[in-house]
Write a protein that holds these residues in place. Structure first.
Motif, PDB file in Angstrom:
ATOM      1  N   TYR A  81     -33.210   0.955  -0.382  1.00 33.24           N
ATOM      2  CA  TYR A  81     -32.684   0.196  -1.504  1.00 33.24           C
ATOM      3  C   TYR A  81     -33.269   0.703  -2.828  1.00 33.24           C
ATOM      4  O   TYR A  81     -32.575   0.766  -3.846  1.00 33.24           O
ATOM      5  CB  TYR A  81     -32.970  -1.290  -1.334  1.00 33.24           C
ATOM      6  N   LYS A  82     -34.534   1.057  -2.822  1.00 34.96           N
ATOM      7  CA  LYS A  82     -35.153   1.565  -4.046  1.00 34.96           C
ATOM      8  C   LYS A  82     -34.532   2.899  -4.459  1.00 34.96           C
ATOM      9  O   LYS A  82     -34.342   3.158  -5.655  1.00 34.96           O
ATOM     10  CB  LYS A  82     -36.665   1.691  -3.860  1.00 34.96           C
ATOM     11  N   ARG A  83     -34.207   3.738  -3.478  1.00 41.71           N
ATOM     12  CA  ARG A  83     -33.525   4.996  -3.812  1.00 41.71           C
ATOM     13  C   ARG A  83     -32.162   4.713  -4.462  1.00 41.71           C
ATOM     14  O   ARG A  83     -31.751   5.405  -5.401  1.00 41.71           O
ATOM     15  CB  ARG A  83     -33.351   5.854  -2.562  1.00 41.71           C
ATOM     16  N   SER A  84     -31.461   3.698  -3.950  1.00 37.25           N
ATOM     17  CA  SER A  84     -30.173   3.338  -4.549  1.00 37.25           C
ATOM     18  C   SER A  84     -30.352   2.790  -5.954  1.00 37.25           C
ATOM     19  O   SER A  84     -29.521   3.020  -6.839  1.00 37.25           O
ATOM     20  CB  SER A  84     -29.454   2.309  -3.678  1.00 37.25           C
ATOM     21  N   MET A  85     -31.440   2.063  -6.172  1.00 28.32           N
ATOM     22  CA  MET A  85     -31.706   1.552  -7.516  1.00 28.32           C
ATOM     23  C   MET A  85     -32.013   2.689  -8.481  1.00 28.32           C
ATOM     24  O   MET A  85     -31.674   2.618  -9.670  1.00 28.32           O
ATOM     25  CB  MET A  85     -32.851   0.549  -7.479  1.00 28.32           C
ATOM     26  N   ASP A  86     -32.639   3.755  -7.987  1.00 22.25           N
ATOM     27  CA  ASP A  86     -32.842   4.937  -8.823  1.00 22.25           C
ATOM     28  C   ASP A  86     -31.496   5.504  -9.263  1.00 22.25           C
ATOM     29  O   ASP A  86     -31.314   5.883 -10.423  1.00 22.25           O
ATOM     30  CB  ASP A  86     -33.624   5.997  -8.054  1.00 22.25           C
ATOM     31  N   ASP A  87     -30.556   5.549  -8.311  1.00 20.66           N
ATOM     32  CA  ASP A  87     -29.202   6.031  -8.644  1.00 20.66           C
ATOM     33  C   ASP A  87     -28.535   5.101  -9.653  1.00 20.66           C
ATOM     34  O   ASP A  87     -27.868   5.560 -10.592  1.00 20.66           O
ATOM     35  CB  ASP A  87     -28.344   6.122  -7.388  1.00 20.66           C
ATOM     36  N   ALA A  88     -28.700   3.786  -9.437  1.00 24.55           N
ATOM     37  CA  ALA A  88     -28.105   2.819 -10.360  1.00 24.55           C
ATOM     38  C   ALA A  88     -28.634   3.016 -11.774  1.00 24.55           C
ATOM     39  O   ALA A  88     -27.888   2.977 -12.755  1.00 24.55           O
ATOM     40  CB  ALA A  88     -28.383   1.398  -9.873  1.00 24.55           C
ATOM     41  N   ALA A  89     -29.934   3.233 -11.872  1.00 27.24           N
ATOM     42  CA  ALA A  89     -30.533   3.442 -13.189  1.00 27.24           C
ATOM     43  C   ALA A  89     -30.006   4.724 -13.829  1.00 27.24           C
ATOM     44  O   ALA A  89     -29.731   4.757 -15.032  1.00 27.24           O
ATOM     45  CB  ALA A  89     -32.053   3.497 -13.055  1.00 27.24           C
ATOM     46  N   ARG A  90     -29.845   5.763 -13.041  1.00 31.78           N
ATOM     47  CA  ARG A  90     -29.343   7.026 -13.588  1.00 31.78           C
ATOM     48  C   ARG A  90     -27.919   6.873 -14.105  1.00 31.78           C
ATOM     49  O   ARG A  90     -27.517   7.500 -15.096  1.00 31.78           O
ATOM     50  CB  ARG A  90     -29.417   8.128 -12.537  1.00 31.78           C
ATOM     51  N   LEU A  91     -27.135   6.021 -13.433  1.00 30.53           N
ATOM     52  CA  LEU A  91     -25.757   5.760 -13.866  1.00 30.53           C
ATOM     53  C   LEU A  91     -25.686   4.786 -15.039  1.00 30.53           C
ATOM     54  O   LEU A  91     -24.617   4.567 -15.592  1.00 30.53           O
ATOM     55  CB  LEU A  91     -24.947   5.201 -12.697  1.00 30.53           C
ATOM     56  N   GLY A  92     -26.806   4.175 -15.388  1.00 29.13           N
ATOM     57  CA  GLY A  92     -26.806   3.198 -16.472  1.00 29.13           C
ATOM     58  C   GLY A  92     -26.294   1.830 -16.059  1.00 29.13           C
ATOM     59  O   GLY A  92     -25.856   1.045 -16.907  1.00 29.13           O
ATOM     60  N   LEU A  93     -26.362   1.526 -14.769  1.00 27.06           N
ATOM     61  CA  LEU A  93     -25.870   0.236 -14.281  1.00 27.06           C
ATOM     62  C   LEU A  93     -26.825  -0.890 -14.661  1.00 27.06           C
ATOM     63  O   LEU A  93     -28.035  -0.694 -14.778  1.00 27.06           O
ATOM     64  CB  LEU A  93     -25.709   0.270 -12.756  1.00 27.06           C
ATOM     65  N   ARG A  94     -26.265  -2.074 -14.809  1.00 24.75           N
ATOM     66  CA  ARG A  94     -27.067  -3.232 -15.195  1.00 24.75           C
ATOM     67  C   ARG A  94     -27.636  -3.972 -13.994  1.00 24.75           C
ATOM     68  O   ARG A  94     -28.688  -4.595 -14.076  1.00 24.75           O
ATOM     69  CB  ARG A  94     -26.212  -4.203 -16.015  1.00 24.75           C
ATOM     70  N   TRP A  95     -26.907  -3.927 -12.869  1.00 23.48           N
ATOM     71  CA  TRP A  95     -27.260  -4.770 -11.739  1.00 23.48           C
ATOM     72  C   TRP A  95     -27.124  -4.017 -10.419  1.00 23.48           C
ATOM     73  O   TRP A  95     -26.350  -3.060 -10.315  1.00 23.48           O
ATOM     74  CB  TRP A  95     -26.331  -6.003 -11.688  1.00 23.48           C
ATOM     75  N   ALA A  96     -27.863  -4.514  -9.398  1.00 23.77           N
ATOM     76  CA  ALA A  96     -27.746  -3.957  -8.049  1.00 23.77           C
ATOM     77  C   ALA A  96     -27.957  -5.079  -7.046  1.00 23.77           C
ATOM     78  O   ALA A  96     -28.816  -5.947  -7.245  1.00 23.77           O
ATOM     79  CB  ALA A  96     -28.760  -2.844  -7.823  1.00 23.77           C
ATOM     80  N   ARG A  97     -27.171  -5.054  -5.967  1.00 18.04           N
ATOM     81  CA  ARG A  97     -27.220  -6.126  -4.962  1.00 18.04           C
ATOM     82  C   ARG A  97     -27.524  -5.579  -3.564  1.00 18.04           C
ATOM     83  O   ARG A  97     -26.762  -4.807  -3.032  1.00 18.04           O
ATOM     84  CB  ARG A  97     -25.880  -6.875  -4.950  1.00 18.04           C
ATOM     85  N   PRO A  98     -28.658  -5.990  -2.949  1.00 13.16           N
ATOM     86  CA  PRO A  98     -28.877  -5.659  -1.540  1.00 13.16           C
ATOM     87  C   PRO A  98     -27.960  -6.512  -0.665  1.00 13.16           C
ATOM     88  O   PRO A  98     -27.490  -7.574  -1.087  1.00 13.16           O
ATOM     89  CB  PRO A  98     -30.351  -6.018  -1.316  1.00 13.16           C
ATOM     90  N   LEU A  99     -27.718  -6.060   0.551  1.00 13.19           N
ATOM     91  CA  LEU A  99     -26.805  -6.753   1.451  1.00 13.19           C
ATOM     92  C   LEU A  99     -27.538  -7.879   2.173  1.00 13.19           C
ATOM     93  O   LEU A  99     -28.487  -7.626   2.917  1.00 13.19           O
ATOM     94  CB  LEU A  99     -26.234  -5.766   2.467  1.00 13.19           C
ATOM     95  N   PRO A 100     -27.127  -9.146   1.986  1.00 14.15           N
ATOM     96  CA  PRO A 100     -27.784 -10.249   2.694  1.00 14.15           C
ATOM     97  C   PRO A 100     -27.600 -10.140   4.208  1.00 14.15           C
ATOM     98  O   PRO A 100     -26.614  -9.581   4.691  1.00 14.15           O
ATOM     99  CB  PRO A 100     -27.074 -11.490   2.139  1.00 14.15           C
ATOM    100  N   ALA A 101     -28.547 -10.695   4.931  1.00 20.84           N
ATOM    101  CA  ALA A 101     -28.493 -10.673   6.388  1.00 20.84           C
ATOM    102  C   ALA A 101     -27.356 -11.548   6.905  1.00 20.84           C
ATOM    103  O   ALA A 101     -26.964 -12.529   6.261  1.00 20.84           O
ATOM    104  CB  ALA A 101     -29.817 -11.153   6.970  1.00 20.84           C
ATOM    105  N   ARG A 102     -26.833 -11.203   8.082  1.00 22.97           N
ATOM    106  CA  ARG A 102     -25.785 -12.025   8.686  1.00 22.97           C
ATOM    107  C   ARG A 102     -26.365 -13.319   9.253  1.00 22.97           C
ATOM    108  O   ARG A 102     -25.730 -14.368   9.193  1.00 22.97           O
ATOM    109  CB  ARG A 102     -25.060 -11.242   9.784  1.00 22.97           C
TER     110      ARG A 102
END
Length: 251
Positions: A81-102
């Motif tokens: 998830y942290k790696r994805s947040m790095d990508d989000a930051a590089r894209l200039g995104l404001r928000w990121a959502r992890p997938l809740p458990a079933r």
């Protein structure tokens, strides 16, 4: 990637802007795939050039478990998830959502994981989102309760289509919209004239508007036929614009 009947990711902003008059784009990890830093920069530039805004990343990686009793499994999920947040930051995104458990998770482990992600996201100038998915869908209090429990750098992202009944949906929206920064406006299947018997789309909008929410309303919608898809996206776009205009005029 380019293929018959598909829209190449790098073309997506231009297509949405010119063919649908839509400017806000939210993403999920399966859409981004394994883009490297150069490709992420290229996509961000494509959005800027088209006059679009990239807003949030739904982190939908399969097999990640923030709530596992196994510390190694939890650490793997956090790292991904942290790696994805790095990508989000590089894209200039404001928000990121992890997938809740079933299944409803251990409250202590879940809260610790969300707080760690919220703190990491803050360093990247990204805010963590909580969406009514998985175990949260049947509990109208769940999103608001988790947002308040995390307590820092976190906000709600209600999905109008994820609650199982009208009663739970309306209760959940009423409790969640006051804490929301974005909304997944999901219609699922539409009839030929925009009919939507599954639930009242305007009622979902009205609950959000009355709670003070003003967007973005992100359309999560699909159809295998591109012509039908674009017609339905245009219908939903126009409905939302009309409702916003009417609501603004009415005070």
């Amino acid at each position: 990637t380019p293929a018959p009947g598909k829209i190449a990711l790098m073309d997506l902003p231009k297509v949405l802007r010119e063919e649908l008059d839509l400017r806000v784009i939210h993403l999920n990890t399966s859409t981004l795939g394994a883009l490297d830093a150069r490709q992420l920069d290229q996509f961000r530039k494509a959005a800027d050039d088209a006059g679009c805004t990239l807003t949030n990343l739904k982190m939908n990686q399969a097999g990640l478990d923030l709530n596992s009793p196994d510390a190694n499994v939890r650490e793997r999920a956090l790292a991904e998830y942290k790696r994805s947040m790095d990508d989000a930051a590089r894209l200039g995104l404001r928000w990121a959502r992890p997938l809740p458990a079933r299944e409803k998770p251990d409250a202590k482990r879940s809260l610790a994981a969300y707080r760690e992600l919220a703190d990491y996201a803050q360093k990247q100038n990204v805010q963590l989102l909580v969406e009514n998915y998985g175990w949260m869908q049947s509990d109208p209090e769940s999103v608001a309760a988790l947002v308040k429990a995390v307590g820092r750098n976190v906000a709600a992202c209600p999905d109008t289509g994820n609650w199982p009944t009208t009663e739970i949906r309306e209760q959940g929206l009423a409790r969640t919209f006051p804490l929301a920064v974005t909304c997944d406006f999901k219609a699922k299947s539409l009839g030929p004239n925009g009919e939507h018997p599954a639930y009242d789309l305007k009622r979902c909008f009205t609950i959000g508007w009355n709670a003070g929410f003003r967007g973005p309303w992100c359309l999560e919608h699909a159809n295998r036929d591109r012509k039908t898809l674009f017609r339905e996206l245009g219908f939903l776009r126009d409905q939302l614009r009309n409702w916003m205009r009417e609501s603004s005029a009415g005070g």
